[in-house]
Design an enzyme around this catalytic site. Structure first.
Site, PDB file in Angstrom:
ATOM      1  N   ARG A  27       0.780  -1.243   0.000  1.00 10.62           N
ATOM      2  CA  ARG A  27       0.000   0.000   0.000  1.00 10.62           C
ATOM      3  C   ARG A  27       0.804   1.281   0.000  1.00 10.62           C
ATOM      4  O   ARG A  27       0.260   2.342  -0.275  1.00 10.62           O
ATOM      5  CB  ARG A  27      -0.944  -0.006   1.209  1.00 10.62           C
ATOM      6  CG  ARG A  27      -2.144  -0.900   1.018  1.00 10.62           C
ATOM      7  CD  ARG A  27      -2.814  -1.179   2.334  1.00 10.62           C
ATOM      8  NE  ARG A  27      -1.895  -1.911   3.196  1.00 10.62           N
ATOM      9  CZ  ARG A  27      -2.203  -2.386   4.383  1.00 10.62           C
ATOM     10  NH1 ARG A  27      -3.385  -2.179   4.895  1.00 10.62           N
ATOM     11  NH2 ARG A  27      -1.317  -3.054   5.085  1.00 10.62           N
ATOM     12  N   ASP A  73      -0.019 -14.275   0.074  1.00 17.01           N
ATOM     13  CA  ASP A  73      -0.048 -14.059   1.518  1.00 17.01           C
ATOM     14  C   ASP A  73       0.142 -15.395   2.222  1.00 17.01           C
ATOM     15  O   ASP A  73      -0.224 -16.437   1.680  1.00 17.01           O
ATOM     16  CB  ASP A  73      -1.384 -13.424   1.934  1.00 17.01           C
ATOM     17  CG  ASP A  73      -1.298 -12.837   3.333  1.00 17.01           C
ATOM     18  OD1 ASP A  73      -0.661 -11.788   3.490  1.00 17.01           O
ATOM     19  OD2 ASP A  73      -1.825 -13.460   4.265  1.00 17.01           O
TER      20      ASP A  73
HETATM   21  O1  CP3 Z   1       5.797  -7.822  -1.063  1.00 13.49           O
HETATM   22  C1  CP3 Z   1       5.679  -8.843  -0.370  1.00 13.49           C
HETATM   23  O2  CP3 Z   1       6.264  -8.989   0.718  1.00 13.49           O
HETATM   24  C2  CP3 Z   1       4.892 -10.016  -0.931  1.00 13.49           C
HETATM   25  C3  CP3 Z   1       3.634 -10.344  -0.405  1.00 13.49           C
HETATM   26  C4  CP3 Z   1       3.338 -10.601   1.086  1.00 13.49           C
HETATM   27  C5  CP3 Z   1       2.150 -10.125   1.694  1.00 13.49           C
HETATM   28  N1  CP3 Z   1       2.076 -10.656   2.952  1.00 13.49           N
HETATM   29  C6  CP3 Z   1       1.167  -9.244   1.059  1.00 13.49           C
HETATM   30  C7  CP3 Z   1       0.117  -8.582   1.857  1.00 13.49           C
HETATM   31  C8  CP3 Z   1       4.015 -11.384   2.031  1.00 13.49           C
HETATM   32  C9  CP3 Z   1       5.354 -12.095   1.916  1.00 13.49           C
HETATM   33  C10 CP3 Z   1       3.198 -11.416   3.211  1.00 13.49           C
HETATM   34  C11 CP3 Z   1       3.547 -12.159   4.425  1.00 13.49           C
HETATM   35  C12 CP3 Z   1       2.659 -12.110   5.582  1.00 13.49           C
HETATM   36  N2  CP3 Z   1       1.291 -11.999   5.605  1.00 13.49           N
HETATM   37  C13 CP3 Z   1       3.096 -12.268   6.921  1.00 13.49           C
HETATM   38  C14 CP3 Z   1       4.537 -12.506   7.345  1.00 13.49           C
HETATM   39  C15 CP3 Z   1       5.353 -11.289   7.353  1.00 13.49           C
HETATM   40  C16 CP3 Z   1       4.944 -10.267   8.400  1.00 13.49           C
HETATM   41  O3  CP3 Z   1       4.607  -9.149   7.978  1.00 13.49           O
HETATM   42  O4  CP3 Z   1       4.978 -10.584   9.585  1.00 13.49           O
HETATM   43  C17 CP3 Z   1       1.966 -12.189   7.757  1.00 13.49           C
HETATM   44  C18 CP3 Z   1       1.960 -12.282   9.262  1.00 13.49           C
HETATM   45  C19 CP3 Z   1       0.823 -12.028   6.908  1.00 13.49           C
HETATM   46  C20 CP3 Z   1      -0.611 -11.971   7.320  1.00 13.49           C
HETATM   47  C21 CP3 Z   1      -1.273 -10.707   6.920  1.00 13.49           C
HETATM   48  N3  CP3 Z   1      -1.588 -10.375   5.622  1.00 13.49           N
HETATM   49  C22 CP3 Z   1      -1.721  -9.656   7.747  1.00 13.49           C
HETATM   50  C23 CP3 Z   1      -1.571  -9.613   9.265  1.00 13.49           C
HETATM   51  C24 CP3 Z   1      -2.289  -8.687   6.925  1.00 13.49           C
HETATM   52  C25 CP3 Z   1      -2.990  -7.421   7.369  1.00 13.49           C
HETATM   53  C26 CP3 Z   1      -2.030  -6.365   7.760  1.00 13.49           C
HETATM   54  C27 CP3 Z   1      -1.738  -5.496   6.589  1.00 13.49           C
HETATM   55  O5  CP3 Z   1      -0.559  -5.189   6.347  1.00 13.49           O
HETATM   56  O6  CP3 Z   1      -2.710  -5.124   5.913  1.00 13.49           O
HETATM   57  C28 CP3 Z   1      -2.175  -9.142   5.582  1.00 13.49           C
HETATM   58  C29 CP3 Z   1      -2.612  -8.439   4.350  1.00 13.49           C
HETATM   59  C30 CP3 Z   1      -1.571  -8.198   3.303  1.00 13.49           C
HETATM   60  N4  CP3 Z   1      -0.653  -9.112   2.873  1.00 13.49           N
HETATM   61  C31 CP3 Z   1      -1.413  -7.013   2.536  1.00 13.49           C
HETATM   62  C32 CP3 Z   1      -0.371  -7.240   1.641  1.00 13.49           C
HETATM   63  C33 CP3 Z   1       0.150  -6.310   0.571  1.00 13.49           C
HETATM   64  C34 CP3 Z   1      -2.284  -5.754   2.628  1.00 13.49           C
HETATM   65  C35 CP3 Z   1      -3.615  -6.072   2.071  1.00 13.49           C
HETATM   66  C36 CP3 Z   1      -4.255  -4.956   1.251  1.00 13.49           C
HETATM   67  O7  CP3 Z   1      -3.710  -4.555   0.224  1.00 13.49           O
HETATM   68  O8  CP3 Z   1      -5.350  -4.535   1.648  1.00 13.49           O
END
Ligand code: CP3
Length: 340
Positions: A27, A73
């Site tokens: 984002r 994700d």
């Molecule tokens: O660029 C990258 O890193 C590739 C994609 C990626 C995402 N999530 C995209 C994402 C990767 C490798 C992850 C890993 C992930 N997802 C983890 C491990 C790393 C960390 O941050 O601890 C975890 C715990 C998650 C679970 C998750 N996914 C959560 C808690 C959330 C909500 C919090 C947030 O940032 O919105 C997500 C959503 C998510 N995953 C988004 C993205 C780009 C945002 C969603 C959106 O665009 O609305």
């Protein structure tokens, strides 16, 4: 094996080091927000190969990073096993929580191949597009995935999960075993589709007592790493047991990972001493220093580089980029690392 990141994961100290950033697609980039809006929901984006490829490549075009990480994700695995999942705006992921043996039995491994097919198509498409960047596949560590599956949403302390791990070791261990097996299937499929290295994100490993850390973080990661080594010799694996603290050296020793991601709280000089030189270290700039920029960013970047000089090292953050980060700060960071 010419790619910088792969040479580093083979134990070479390349300088300047390769650089990529956890959550580099997301984002904070206006072009991501535009595609995200077009995709509909977040799961729709993860399962749309053309759009998932596009957002994977966006940060590479802007910043010329050394890795492209598959856009998906960690919770797409429970989703593929049939667990109800939605991403609520401003709330994060929401799942139908797993609380008993019947909930675990309801997870259906037979659904996985069909469900992950579009994700594998994204990987295949990306492999042709990444150029000199290394294409990274990934999965969550079984423990961190289990955290969201049991709690049903994000948490700071994960009380329900830790309570289940102590009170019903058979049930919790069974869930971890199932996730370990399916993670092997999932990562293997990503490698077959073109992933050149894989990373295991165990973001909540640090909440566990040492005995539980051994059972639910080290053992599953060791099984996954051994299976990847056996099925795909030469494909490196990066572990990221976030906030492992004093358990980090044991994690590296007992899992046999090729690279170790370290979080912001770890002192790199200490990590350097307790991890064998053949294992690449990845980390660990505070995402908030990147957000703030300026002197905080340049000083901290320089300190990390100085601590890791002469060592197989991958410059990264200690945790994911936060959405408020100005893209110009990312460009400044990459330029600083490349100028070393
Ligand atoms: O660029 C990258 O890193 C590739 C994609 C990626 C995402 N999530 C995209 C994402 C990767 C490798 C992850 C890993 C992930 N997802 C983890 C491990 C790393 C960390 O941050 O601890 C975890 C715990 C998650 C679970 C998750 N996914 C959560 C808690 C959330 C909500 C919090 C947030 O940032 O919105 C997500 C959503 C998510 N995953 C988004 C993205 C780009 C945002 C969603 C959106 O665009 O609305």
């Amino acid at each position: 094996m010419a790619k910088k990141l792969l040479r580093t994961l083979a134990g070479q100290a390349i300088w300047p080091p390769p650089v990529w950033l956890m959550r580099q697609a997301g984002r904070y980039l206006p072009e991501y927000r535009e595609v995200r809006a077009r995709a509909g929901g977040f799961i729709d984006l993860c399962t749309n190969p053309a759009l998932a490829m596009e957002v994977t490549l966006q940060p590479l075009r802007r910043f010329g990073l050394d890795a492209a990480i598959l856009f998906s994700d960690i919770l797409m695995l429970p989703w593929a096993l049939g667990q109800g999942l939605r991403y609520a705006d401003g709330e994060g992921p929401v799942l139908s929580p797993i609380r008993n043996a019947a909930d675990v039995r309801a997870l259906d491994a037979a659904r996985l191949p069909g469900a992950i097919a579009p994700i594998l198509e994204t990987v295949r498409g990306l492999r042709a597009e990444v150029g000199e960047a290394t294409l990274l596949g990934f999965a969550g560590g079984p423990f961190t995935v289990a955290c969201y599956m049991v709690e049903g949403k994000g948490s700071k302390e994960w009380d329900q999960v830790r309570r289940m791990a102590w009170s019903d070791p058979g049930l919790f261990g069974g869930l971890i075993d199932l996730l370990t097996e399916q993670t092997i299937v999932y990562l293997s499929a990503q490698i077959d589709a073109g992933a050149e290295a894989v990373m295991l994100f165990d973001s909540w490993a640090g909440v566990l007592a040492p005995s539980l850390f051994r059972a639910h973080v080290i053992q599953p990661s060791a099984r996954i790493a051994a299976a990847i080594r056996a099925r795909h010799p030469g494909v490196p694996i990066i572990g990221f047991p976030r906030q492992a603290g004093t358990m980090l050296a044991e994690f590296v020793r007992d899992t046999g990972v090729h690279g170790i991601g370290v979080d912001t709280s770890a002192d790199l000089a200490t990590v350097r001493e307790c991890v064998p030189a053949t294992v690449a270290i990845q980390g660990n700039l505070d995402p908030l220093a990147l957000l703030v920029g300026g002197q905080a960013l340049t000083r901290e970047t320089d300190a990390i580089l100085a601590a890791m000089q002469g060592r197989a090292f991958i410059f990264n953050l200690g945790h994911g980029i936060v959405p408020q980060t100005p893209p110009a700060h990312v460009a400044a960071l990459v330029a600083r690392v490349r100028a070393v």
